[in-house]
Design a protein around this motif. Structure first.
Motif, PDB file in Angstrom:
ATOM      1  N   ILE A 271       0.848  -1.197   0.000  1.00 51.90           N
ATOM      2  CA  ILE A 271       0.000   0.000   0.000  1.00 51.90           C
ATOM      3  C   ILE A 271       0.885   1.249   0.000  1.00 51.90           C
ATOM      4  CG2 ILE A 271      -1.721   1.329   1.273  1.00 51.90           C
ATOM      5  CD1 ILE A 271      -2.896  -1.253   2.269  1.00 51.90           C
ATOM      6  N   LEU A 272       0.535   2.192  -0.861  1.00 51.76           N
ATOM      7  CA  LEU A 272       1.259   3.461  -0.973  1.00 51.76           C
ATOM      8  C   LEU A 272       0.554   4.515  -0.127  1.00 51.76           C
ATOM      9  CD1 LEU A 272       3.565   4.923  -2.658  1.00 51.76           C
ATOM     10  CD2 LEU A 272       1.726   5.667  -4.166  1.00 51.76           C
ATOM     11  N   TRP A 273       1.303   5.129   0.764  1.00 54.66           N
ATOM     12  CA  TRP A 273       0.757   6.151   1.652  1.00 54.66           C
ATOM     13  C   TRP A 273       1.483   7.483   1.443  1.00 54.66           C
ATOM     14  CZ3 TRP A 273      -3.433   5.038   4.671  1.00 54.66           C
ATOM     15  CH2 TRP A 273      -3.724   3.689   4.904  1.00 54.66           C
ATOM     16  N   VAL A 274       0.741   8.554   1.612  1.00 52.04           N
ATOM     17  CA  VAL A 274       1.326   9.896   1.618  1.00 52.04           C
ATOM     18  C   VAL A 274       1.080  10.516   2.985  1.00 52.04           C
ATOM     19  CG1 VAL A 274       1.208  12.234   0.669  1.00 52.04           C
ATOM     20  CG2 VAL A 274       1.073  10.259  -0.865  1.00 52.04           C
ATOM     21  N   TYR A 275       2.164  10.985   3.585  1.00 54.68           N
ATOM     22  CA  TYR A 275       2.096  11.733   4.834  1.00 54.68           C
ATOM     23  C   TYR A 275       2.319  13.202   4.475  1.00 54.68           C
ATOM     24  CZ  TYR A 275       2.355   7.383   7.512  1.00 54.68           C
ATOM     25  OH  TYR A 275       2.090   6.144   8.045  1.00 54.68           O
ATOM     26  N   ALA A 292      -2.711   6.357  -1.263  1.00 50.98           N
ATOM     27  CA  ALA A 292      -2.618   6.861  -2.633  1.00 50.98           C
ATOM     28  C   ALA A 292      -2.449   5.751  -3.661  1.00 50.98           C
ATOM     29  CB  ALA A 292      -1.467   7.853  -2.741  1.00 50.98           C
ATOM     30  N   GLY A 293      -2.410   4.493  -3.213  1.00 53.23           N
ATOM     31  CA  GLY A 293      -2.252   3.414  -4.189  1.00 53.23           C
ATOM     32  C   GLY A 293      -2.166   2.061  -3.520  1.00 53.23           C
ATOM     33  N   THR A 294      -2.360   1.023  -4.319  1.00 55.31           N
ATOM     34  CA  THR A 294      -2.208  -0.363  -3.868  1.00 55.31           C
ATOM     35  C   THR A 294      -1.361  -1.113  -4.895  1.00 55.31           C
ATOM     36  OG1 THR A 294      -4.245  -1.025  -5.007  1.00 55.31           O
ATOM     37  CG2 THR A 294      -4.443  -0.380  -2.699  1.00 55.31           C
ATOM     38  N   GLY A 295      -0.868  -2.282  -4.503  1.00 59.71           N
ATOM     39  CA  GLY A 295      -0.112  -3.114  -5.433  1.00 59.71           C
ATOM     40  C   GLY A 295       1.298  -2.642  -5.696  1.00 59.71           C
ATOM     41  N   TRP A 296       1.833  -1.803  -4.814  1.00 62.56           N
ATOM     42  CA  TRP A 296       3.174  -1.265  -5.041  1.00 62.56           C
ATOM     43  C   TRP A 296       4.285  -2.221  -4.609  1.00 62.56           C
ATOM     44  CZ3 TRP A 296       5.003   3.416  -7.148  1.00 62.56           C
ATOM     45  CH2 TRP A 296       4.003   4.190  -7.748  1.00 62.56           C
ATOM     46  N   GLY A 297       3.893  -3.417  -4.185  1.00 61.53           N
ATOM     47  CA  GLY A 297       4.906  -4.417  -3.918  1.00 61.53           C
ATOM     48  C   GLY A 297       5.634  -4.853  -5.172  1.00 61.53           C
ATOM     49  N   SER A 298       5.068  -4.533  -6.334  1.00 60.28           N
ATOM     50  CA  SER A 298       5.702  -4.883  -7.609  1.00 60.28           C
ATOM     51  C   SER A 298       6.847  -3.948  -7.966  1.00 60.28           C
ATOM     52  CB  SER A 298       4.654  -4.846  -8.727  1.00 60.28           C
ATOM     53  OG  SER A 298       4.145  -3.521  -8.889  1.00 60.28           O
ATOM     54  N   GLN A 299       7.013  -2.857  -7.193  1.00 67.06           N
ATOM     55  CA  GLN A 299       8.055  -1.873  -7.464  1.00 67.06           C
ATOM     56  C   GLN A 299       9.171  -2.035  -6.435  1.00 67.06           C
ATOM     57  OE1 GLN A 299       7.275   0.233 -10.273  1.00 67.06           O
ATOM     58  NE2 GLN A 299       5.614  -1.267 -10.294  1.00 67.06           N
ATOM     59  N   ASN A 300      10.421  -2.035  -6.885  1.00 66.01           N
ATOM     60  CA  ASN A 300      11.532  -2.218  -5.942  1.00 66.01           C
ATOM     61  C   ASN A 300      12.463  -1.015  -5.846  1.00 66.01           C
ATOM     62  OD1 ASN A 300      12.872  -2.437  -8.352  1.00 66.01           O
ATOM     63  ND2 ASN A 300      13.703  -4.482  -7.980  1.00 66.01           N
ATOM     64  N   ALA A 301      12.088   0.082  -6.456  1.00 66.17           N
ATOM     65  CA  ALA A 301      12.822   1.345  -6.294  1.00 66.17           C
ATOM     66  C   ALA A 301      11.858   2.476  -6.602  1.00 66.17           C
ATOM     67  CB  ALA A 301      14.027   1.409  -7.221  1.00 66.17           C
ATOM     68  N   VAL A 302      11.648   3.355  -5.637  1.00 65.63           N
ATOM     69  CA  VAL A 302      10.708   4.464  -5.808  1.00 65.63           C
ATOM     70  C   VAL A 302      11.345   5.732  -5.254  1.00 65.63           C
ATOM     71  CG1 VAL A 302       8.429   5.387  -5.259  1.00 65.63           C
ATOM     72  CG2 VAL A 302       8.716   2.928  -5.611  1.00 65.63           C
ATOM     73  N   THR A 303      11.289   6.799  -6.009  1.00 62.29           N
ATOM     74  CA  THR A 303      11.768   8.087  -5.537  1.00 62.29           C
ATOM     75  C   THR A 303      10.831   9.173  -6.038  1.00 62.29           C
ATOM     76  OG1 THR A 303      13.751   9.481  -5.311  1.00 62.29           O
ATOM     77  CG2 THR A 303      13.291   8.590  -7.498  1.00 62.29           C
ATOM     78  N   VAL A 304      10.945  10.367  -5.471  1.00 64.66           N
ATOM     79  CA  VAL A 304      10.074  11.486  -5.814  1.00 64.66           C
ATOM     80  C   VAL A 304      10.887  12.570  -6.511  1.00 64.66           C
ATOM     81  CG1 VAL A 304       8.486  13.239  -4.904  1.00 64.66           C
ATOM     82  CG2 VAL A 304       8.614  11.003  -3.816  1.00 64.66           C
ATOM     83  N   GLY A 305      10.290  13.201  -7.502  1.00 63.42           N
ATOM     84  CA  GLY A 305      10.932  14.312  -8.214  1.00 63.42           C
ATOM     85  C   GLY A 305       9.966  14.873  -9.227  1.00 63.42           C
ATOM     86  N   ASP A 306      10.181  16.109  -9.632  1.00 62.56           N
ATOM     87  CA  ASP A 306       9.288  16.745 -10.606  1.00 62.56           C
ATOM     88  C   ASP A 306       9.751  16.391 -12.013  1.00 62.56           C
ATOM     89  OD1 ASP A 306       7.481  18.307 -11.952  1.00 62.56           O
ATOM     90  OD2 ASP A 306       8.385  20.213 -11.376  1.00 62.56           O
ATOM     91  N   LEU A 307       9.426  15.170 -12.449  1.00 68.79           N
ATOM     92  CA  LEU A 307       9.925  14.680 -13.734  1.00 68.79           C
ATOM     93  C   LEU A 307       9.295  15.358 -14.932  1.00 68.79           C
ATOM     94  CD1 LEU A 307      12.165  12.489 -13.817  1.00 68.79           C
ATOM     95  CD2 LEU A 307      10.864  12.364 -11.708  1.00 68.79           C
ATOM     96  N   ASN A 308       8.043  15.798 -14.817  1.00 66.98           N
ATOM     97  CA  ASN A 308       7.402  16.465 -15.965  1.00 66.98           C
ATOM     98  C   ASN A 308       7.438  17.981 -15.842  1.00 66.98           C
ATOM     99  OD1 ASN A 308       5.503  16.884 -13.993  1.00 66.98           O
ATOM    100  ND2 ASN A 308       3.879  15.684 -14.983  1.00 66.98           N
ATOM    101  N   ASN A 309       8.137  18.473 -14.802  1.00 67.67           N
ATOM    102  CA  ASN A 309       8.419  19.906 -14.658  1.00 67.67           C
ATOM    103  C   ASN A 309       7.176  20.774 -14.637  1.00 67.67           C
ATOM    104  OD1 ASN A 309      11.537  20.082 -14.794  1.00 67.67           O
ATOM    105  ND2 ASN A 309      10.978  18.699 -16.468  1.00 67.67           N
ATOM    106  N   ASP A 310       6.171  20.309 -13.864  1.00 65.68           N
ATOM    107  CA  ASP A 310       4.964  21.113 -13.710  1.00 65.68           C
ATOM    108  C   ASP A 310       4.847  21.712 -12.321  1.00 65.68           C
ATOM    109  OD1 ASP A 310       4.407  18.895 -12.186  1.00 65.68           O
ATOM    110  OD2 ASP A 310       2.465  18.463 -13.113  1.00 65.68           O
ATOM    111  N   GLY A 311       5.905  21.573 -11.502  1.00 60.79           N
ATOM    112  CA  GLY A 311       5.888  22.135 -10.164  1.00 60.79           C
ATOM    113  C   GLY A 311       5.368  21.207  -9.099  1.00 60.79           C
ATOM    114  N   LEU A 312       4.982  19.992  -9.469  1.00 57.42           N
ATOM    115  CA  LEU A 312       4.490  19.010  -8.514  1.00 57.42           C
ATOM    116  C   LEU A 312       5.401  17.788  -8.517  1.00 57.42           C
ATOM    117  CD1 LEU A 312       0.666  19.127  -9.316  1.00 57.42           C
ATOM    118  CD2 LEU A 312       1.761  19.993  -7.236  1.00 57.42           C
ATOM    119  N   GLY A 313       5.549  17.174  -7.357  1.00 54.17           N
ATOM    120  CA  GLY A 313       6.365  15.974  -7.278  1.00 54.17           C
ATOM    121  C   GLY A 313       5.687  14.789  -7.934  1.00 54.17           C
ATOM    122  N   ASP A 314       6.446  14.047  -8.715  1.00 58.76           N
ATOM    123  CA  ASP A 314       5.972  12.816  -9.347  1.00 58.76           C
ATOM    124  C   ASP A 314       6.689  11.636  -8.697  1.00 58.76           C
ATOM    125  OD1 ASP A 314       4.745  14.571 -11.320  1.00 58.76           O
ATOM    126  OD2 ASP A 314       6.731  14.709 -12.243  1.00 58.76           O
TER     127      ASP A 314
END
Length: 513
Positions: A271-275, A292-314
């Motif tokens: 389960i993906l949580w946002v604090y 904010a999501g389920t099934g994220w056990g399938s991902q083994n590396a996750v980081t945050v950054g504004d990849l699409n440059n809209d001012g919000l973290g992706d």
């Protein structure tokens, strides 16, 4: 009292306006006659948009200049993000023929929704203690009030002056978003002065009251001699404090759109949580979490950054099964709508065992930093501003021998506006900062130690968690799974981090922070 029509000319191309604490009653140079402006107006900036045009702006934050949106486009607002034309900003000199000050690329534009204003982000912070950003006024200009305007624009006799000039204007009227100003035969706004400041001094402190938008340009070199009108229309800035604060507080770790660094975490159950961050140094560092999501056990590396440059973290994540790399764009919403439909940005990323984000080449676009698992080389994949498989460009190497580090993360630890690398030495738990230079060659400078005995922590990341504008370090204590914030000081060496404070308990079930 003179009221101006909407047919005024844009005072763009070949100059700009400047400001700093000075008395309105002191002798001031006029924009026409070319007298030098006071040296303390060194927070006024000259903005060169490409090779052919220029404007003036004002430093309102160590890394941001406020100017007219019309400096970048004559039709509507410029697009938010990287300037369409290469733009250079000079801050810290009132005489451009001299050395000193800073000459920096503009890397991001944030236009106002309905005013002729744009914030321009510089490639690095202005760190010279002699160059102080000017504060925004909080009360509007009053009819009959005198304001001092400054700019690097054209004069009566010079096409492209090297020196900043000033002139005194009288407020004719103030409207909802604009200020009408009366000039004189010795004070007018010319080409290149667009975006320049209108200033007042209150109790010894200079305030930015308005920013030039349009003018008649009577008496300026190259203007029809029959044009004698010297009035101007400026854009009010006394009521935009909230907009400026929000634009300046945009954080790559902000996924909720409130300008505060949030914490995204994945539990062992996928389960993906946002604090959501509160920006508080005391009390609750994070608000009530939301899923904010389920099934994220399938991902083994996750980081945050504004990849699409809209001012919000992706979210940038790697699929464990096949090494594909995905971006989940932040929406600024909460709950299960926090992230939009994902898109693929890479394949075969199982060869990398570290993935972090930041604008390492200072071009205004978010890049991805990785470590090659096989040999410990460090790489940067430059962001392109595009989406899909074109999101990242051709990688370039920025380091070797990084297998000795067991934690690697990124953030602006030295507070210069450029992302650094924070890493922990596996052998002894020492913590190190490799300062970012903003260059492709020599991307990081000589490292310096910022901590010892950090082997007691089993998770490490960065963000501005107390809302003071400086990057902090968040860690999890291995012994009891408590969460701690080490506040950034903006200093270097062993003074980089202040006394830690607790930010949470019971964080053991989280697989990825």
């Amino acid at each position: 009292m003179t009221y101006l029509s909407r047919n005024l000319c844009l005072a763009v191309s070949a100059a700009a306006l400047v400001a700093a604490p000075f008395a309105l009653g002191s002798p001031t140079a006029t924009a026409l006659n070319g007298t030098d402006a006071p040296a303390q107006l060194n927070y006024v900036a000259k903005i060169n948009v490409g090779e052919q045009s220029a404007c003036t702006g004002t430093l309102v934050d160590p890394q941001w200049v406020l100017t007219a949106a019309s400096c970048f486009t004559t039709d509507g607002r410029p697009a938010e993000g990287k300037p369409a034309v290469a733009t250079t900003v000079t801050v810290g000199r009132t005489d451009l023929s001299q050395t000193g000050g800073s000459v920096l690329p503009a890397i991001r534009l944030v236009p106002h929704a309905d005013r002729d204003l744009v914030l321009v982000k510089l490639a690095a912070k202005i760190t010279d203690p002699g160059v102080t950003p000017v504060r925004l006024a909080t009360t509007p200009a009053a009819a009959g009030e005198e304001l001092v305007k400054a700019g690097f624009g054209r004069t009566k006799t010079e096409w492209v002056p090297d020196k900043l000039h000033t002139g005194t204007f009288t407020v004719a009227a103030t409207a909802a978003t604009t200020v009408d100003l009366n000039g004189s035969d010795t004070a007018t706004v010319c080409k290149g002065d667009a975006g320049g400041p209108a200033l007042r001094t209150v109790n010894g402190t200079t305030e930015l009251v308005a920013v030039n938008s349009r003018s008649w340009q009577g008496g300026c070199l190259g203007i029809d001699p029959a044009e004698t009108r010297t009035g101007a229309v400026d854009t009010r800035v006394d009521d935009i404090g909230a907009w400026v604060s929000h634009a300046l507080s945009r954080d790559p770790d902000d996924v909720t759109g409130d300008g505060k660094a949030d914490l995204v975490a994945i539990k062992d159950d996928g389960i993906l949580w946002v604090y959501p961050g509160t920006g508080n140094a005391t009390g609750s560092t994070f608000g009530t979490r939301f899923q904010a999501g389920t099934g994220w056990g399938s991902q083994n590396a996750v980081t945050v950054g504004d990849l699409n440059n809209d001012g919000l973290g992706d979210l940038l994540s790697r699929q464990a099964s096949d090494g594909t790399l995905w971006v989940y764009p932040g929406t600024g919403k909460t709950g299960m709508e926090t992230f939009g439909t994902r898109y693929q940005v890479g394949r075969s990323w199982q060869t990398q065992d570290v993935t972090r984000t930041g604008d390492f080449n200072t071009d205004g676009l978010t890049d991805v930093l990785t470590r090659q698992a096989s040999d410990g080389t460090l790489w940067v994949y430059p962001g392109t501003g595009k989406t899909g498989m074109e999101t990242l460009g051709t990688r370039y190497q920025v380091g070797t021998g990084w297998k000795s580090m067991d934690f690697i993360t990124t953030g602006d630890l030295d507070n210069d506006g450029r992302p650094d690398v924070l890493s922990r030495q596996a052998s002894d738990g020492t913590l190190w900062v490799y300062p970012g230079t903003g260059r492709v060659t020599g991307a990081f400078g000589a490292r310096y130690q910022v901590g010892r005995s950090w082997q007691t922590q089993n998770a490490l990341r960065t963000g501005d968690y107390n809302g003071d504008g400086r990057t902090d370090v968040l860690s999890r204590q291995a012994s009891d799974n408590t969460l701690w914030v080490y506040p950034g000081t903006g200093k270097t060496g062993m003074d980089t981090l202040g006394t830690r404070y607790q930010a949470g308990t019971g964080w053991g079930p989280y697989r990825i922070l």
